[in-house]
Design an enzyme around this catalytic site. Structure first.
Site, mmCIF file in Angstrom:
data_model
loop_
_atom_site.group_PDB
_atom_site.id
_atom_site.type_symbol
_atom_site.label_atom_id
_atom_site.label_comp_id
_atom_site.label_asym_id
_atom_site.label_seq_id
_atom_site.Cartn_x
_atom_site.Cartn_y
_atom_site.Cartn_z
ATOM 1 N N GLU A 109 0.831 -1.208 0.000
ATOM 2 C CA GLU A 109 0.000 0.000 0.000
ATOM 3 C C GLU A 109 0.865 1.257 0.000
ATOM 4 O O GLU A 109 1.938 1.291 0.612
ATOM 5 C CB GLU A 109 -0.946 0.031 1.199
ATOM 6 C CG GLU A 109 -0.234 0.167 2.542
ATOM 7 C CD GLU A 109 -1.170 0.566 3.677
ATOM 8 O OE1 GLU A 109 -1.345 1.787 3.890
ATOM 9 O OE2 GLU A 109 -1.678 -0.337 4.353
ATOM 10 N N LYS B 221 -7.511 -3.845 10.624
ATOM 11 C CA LYS B 221 -6.221 -3.264 10.982
ATOM 12 C C LYS B 221 -6.318 -2.769 12.424
ATOM 13 O O LYS B 221 -7.158 -1.916 12.727
ATOM 14 C CB LYS B 221 -5.926 -2.118 10.007
ATOM 15 C CG LYS B 221 -4.791 -1.191 10.388
ATOM 16 C CD LYS B 221 -4.690 -0.087 9.322
ATOM 17 C CE LYS B 221 -3.693 0.980 9.690
ATOM 18 N NZ LYS B 221 -3.573 2.002 8.614
#
Length: 217
Positions: free
Chosen positions: A47, A136
């Protein structure tokens, strides 16, 4: 050959190496070499946070450079229009520091994998109800292994929990013992301007640490 669906590709990438490379501060000129170095080290989840310089260009460059068994997308996604921009450039991942259910639903409506940030059971279950593919745990500096263990006791075991924040090759083991399924790796893996050779070295250290911990599980 039948093309795998994105969820199946996510499962495959996670099985290969459940570590997400977070390239905060990456520039487009660095993007392809960094992506290739990470891929060669074994990473399949990458990412680029959207508070990086020209992040959409970097994401597109990495996505174009790597095989489809790698999933590439954005972190620090904070707005609905960013979801559409990511979908338009072929991004696979939407990663967030928070659990905005509107963004989660938008990501799923554009057929992307979404991993929102949560810190409580309330946030976790709201994110899952909105369609989150994994959670997350952020910031991990404030979510110690005992808290991960407590969340693991109530969140379905099929849901992947990924601590993010302050993770190093040396501190993964207690989180894994508490139920973490993988990790997001930030400044211990990459910092702005890091030479590609050093990124490759750091990536290899993380891969080796994961493998060594796996052998002891």
């Amino acid at each position: 050959m039948t093309q795998l669906s994105l969820p199946a590709r996510f499962d495959s990438a996670f099985a290969a190496l459940p570590l997400v490379a977070i390239l905060r501060g990456l520039t487009p000129v660095e993007a392809e070499p960094a992506g290739r170095a990470l891929y060669d080290a074994g990473f399949r989840l990458i990412e680029v946070p959207l508070n990086s310089p020209d992040p959409f260009d970097s994401i597109a460059a990495i996505r174009d450079a790597l095989p489809k068994d790698a999933l590439v997308g954005a972190g620090t996604v904070l707005a609905l229009d960013q979801v559409d921009q990511l979908a338009d450039i072929g991004a696979d991942l939407v990663v967030m520091p928070h659990a905005d259910t509107a963004i989660i639903r938008a990501a799923k409506s554009r057929s992307m994998i979404c991993v929102p940030g949560v810190a409580t059971a309330t946030e976790a279950f709201a994110a899952l109800a909105a369609g989150a593919d994994a959670l997350k745990l952020f910031p991990a500096e404030q979510i110690a292994p005992p808290i991960v263990k407590a969340l693991r006791a109530v969140v379905p075991y099929s849901v992947r929990l990924l601590p993010v924040g302050g993770i190093t090759p040396d501190n993964m083991r207690p989180y894994r013992a508490a139920g973490a399924a993988g990790f997001g790796l930030g400044s211990a893996l990459y910092s702005p301007g890091l030479p590609v050779a050093e990124l490759a070295t750091r990536a290899t250290r993380f891969v080796q640490a994961w493998a060594a911990d796996s052998a002891k599980q």
